[in-house]
Design a protein around this motif. Sequence first.
Motif, PDB file in Angstrom:
ATOM      1  N   LEU A 289     -11.759   3.679  44.406  1.00  0.00           N
ATOM      2  CA  LEU A 289     -11.033   5.339  45.092  1.00  0.00           C
ATOM      3  C   LEU A 289     -11.478   5.280  45.551  1.00  0.00           C
ATOM      4  O   LEU A 289     -13.205   5.993  45.903  1.00  0.00           O
ATOM      5  N   ILE A 290     -11.160   6.640  46.842  1.00  0.00           N
ATOM      6  CA  ILE A 290     -11.533   7.424  48.224  1.00  0.00           C
ATOM      7  C   ILE A 290     -11.790   8.852  47.585  1.00  0.00           C
ATOM      8  O   ILE A 290     -10.815   9.545  47.333  1.00  0.00           O
ATOM      9  N   SER A 291     -13.484   9.703  48.260  1.00  0.00           N
ATOM     10  CA  SER A 291     -13.334  10.774  47.497  1.00  0.00           C
ATOM     11  C   SER A 291     -12.432  11.637  48.848  1.00  0.00           C
ATOM     12  O   SER A 291     -12.727  11.487  49.614  1.00  0.00           O
ATOM     13  N   ALA A 292     -11.492  12.442  48.252  1.00  0.00           N
ATOM     14  CA  ALA A 292     -11.630  13.502  48.891  1.00  0.00           C
ATOM     15  C   ALA A 292     -12.710  15.028  49.113  1.00  0.00           C
ATOM     16  O   ALA A 292     -11.973  15.519  50.273  1.00  0.00           O
ATOM     17  N   ASN A 293     -13.033  14.675  48.997  1.00  0.00           N
ATOM     18  CA  ASN A 293     -14.873  16.040  48.084  1.00  0.00           C
ATOM     19  C   ASN A 293     -13.970  17.099  48.432  1.00  0.00           C
ATOM     20  O   ASN A 293     -13.171  17.525  46.906  1.00  0.00           O
ATOM     21  N   THR A 294     -13.547  18.047  49.356  1.00  0.00           N
ATOM     22  CA  THR A 294     -13.252  19.542  49.112  1.00  0.00           C
ATOM     23  C   THR A 294     -11.753  19.414  49.690  1.00  0.00           C
ATOM     24  O   THR A 294     -11.633  20.841  49.448  1.00  0.00           O
ATOM     25  N   LEU A 295     -11.297  19.037  49.901  1.00  0.00           N
ATOM     26  CA  LEU A 295      -9.883  18.517  50.598  1.00  0.00           C
ATOM     27  C   LEU A 295      -9.095  18.578  49.255  1.00  0.00           C
ATOM     28  O   LEU A 295      -9.076  17.887  48.683  1.00  0.00           O
ATOM     29  N   ASP A 296      -7.793  19.957  49.504  1.00  0.00           N
ATOM     30  CA  ASP A 296      -6.878  19.637  47.978  1.00  0.00           C
ATOM     31  C   ASP A 296      -6.561  18.247  48.039  1.00  0.00           C
ATOM     32  O   ASP A 296      -5.992  18.335  49.246  1.00  0.00           O
ATOM     33  N   PRO A 297      -5.399  18.333  47.219  1.00  0.00           N
ATOM     34  CA  PRO A 297      -4.434  17.342  47.530  1.00  0.00           C
ATOM     35  C   PRO A 297      -3.129  17.153  48.852  1.00  0.00           C
ATOM     36  O   PRO A 297      -3.238  16.298  49.303  1.00  0.00           O
ATOM     37  N   VAL A 298      -3.047  18.279  48.761  1.00  0.00           N
ATOM     38  CA  VAL A 298      -1.444  18.775  49.824  1.00  0.00           C
ATOM     39  C   VAL A 298      -2.787  18.529  51.245  1.00  0.00           C
ATOM     40  O   VAL A 298      -2.319  17.721  52.342  1.00  0.00           O
ATOM     41  N   LYS A 299      -3.735  19.407  51.449  1.00  0.00           N
ATOM     42  CA  LYS A 299      -4.769  18.515  52.469  1.00  0.00           C
ATOM     43  C   LYS A 299      -5.110  17.082  52.531  1.00  0.00           C
ATOM     44  O   LYS A 299      -4.379  15.857  53.767  1.00  0.00           O
ATOM     45  N   ALA A 300      -5.683  16.610  51.716  1.00  0.00           N
ATOM     46  CA  ALA A 300      -5.462  15.221  51.652  1.00  0.00           C
ATOM     47  C   ALA A 300      -4.958  14.773  51.686  1.00  0.00           C
ATOM     48  O   ALA A 300      -4.865  13.059  53.025  1.00  0.00           O
TER      49      ALA A 300
END
Length: 325
Positions: A289-300
């Motif tokens: 899996l790829i980390s979204a880091n600090t992006l929330d799900p909508v932005k990711a």
Amino acid sequence: MADNARSVAVISLGGTIAMTTQTDGGATPTLSADDLVAAVPGLASTGIHVEVHDFRRLPGASLAFSDLLELAVTVETLTVDGVVITQGTDTIEETAYLLDLVTGGDMPIVVTGAMRTASMAGADGPANVLAAVRVAASAEARGQGCVVVFGEEIHAARWVRKTHATSPTAFTSYPGPIGYVAEERVRIMTRPGPLPTFDPRYTSAARTAIATIGLGDDGTVLQAIGEHVQGLVVAAFGAGHVPMACVDALTDLAKSMPVVLATRTGAGPVLQRTYGFPGSESDLLARGLISANTLDPVKARILLQLLLMTSHDKDEVAQSFSTFS
């Protein structure tokens, strides 16, 4: 004032800010960009030249990627000092971030809207438009990328979220607004670094989705969604955790498509190595899996969608998430 003789384009997409109550009691988008600008007290006295464009007349929920990509191309052709986009608040946090990723240059691009229709007492649209025009015309906002102006607060597109269904102060950011409009002045307090951008003219079709993990999930819904998408964002518990019963499904999905791990909490990062149980962040990242880091799900999801629409493979998606977030 410093904004005198500056020019701003106001582009209307519809939404609550352009809605009036109809005879059946329901509100629908009816106002043009001219109507919106004409209803703003004090705009003429700013000395800012405003040109208006009717681009769409849709509820925010009905805007599509194609609408926003076409808008981005249009924005790049305008010879003005700044641009204000008015639209429905349902999707402001998504469209602002998308525009941030597909427009370049220093020209301010400001997105705003309203929580109350033009027919309601205390309609907030005129005040938001006035503040947005001031920001778009200001030298201070140059080089900030796309921002959202609401309630005289200036939010970076990458951080802004709609956090209330009806409140006029629905938009917030973590770690906070990057600036304010006060006493007719634009005050920028924080300057986020620039992001790489995509060319909006060269995109292809792709389908992505957000799967929000809930108590007792067993992976069945994840598998069902995976059959219909080319990329998936998992809105996980806490710092990136899912039930053990979901691990096998996510492992299989990550072999065939980019699967991005985000936190559903609304703020804070996906961790890397703090927890080690099956379904923890370190376990899922080790499974591909790829980390979204600090992006929330909508932005990711917006970022993932653009990456897939511009033909990035899984390794390139992973590298881009490291860069963009």
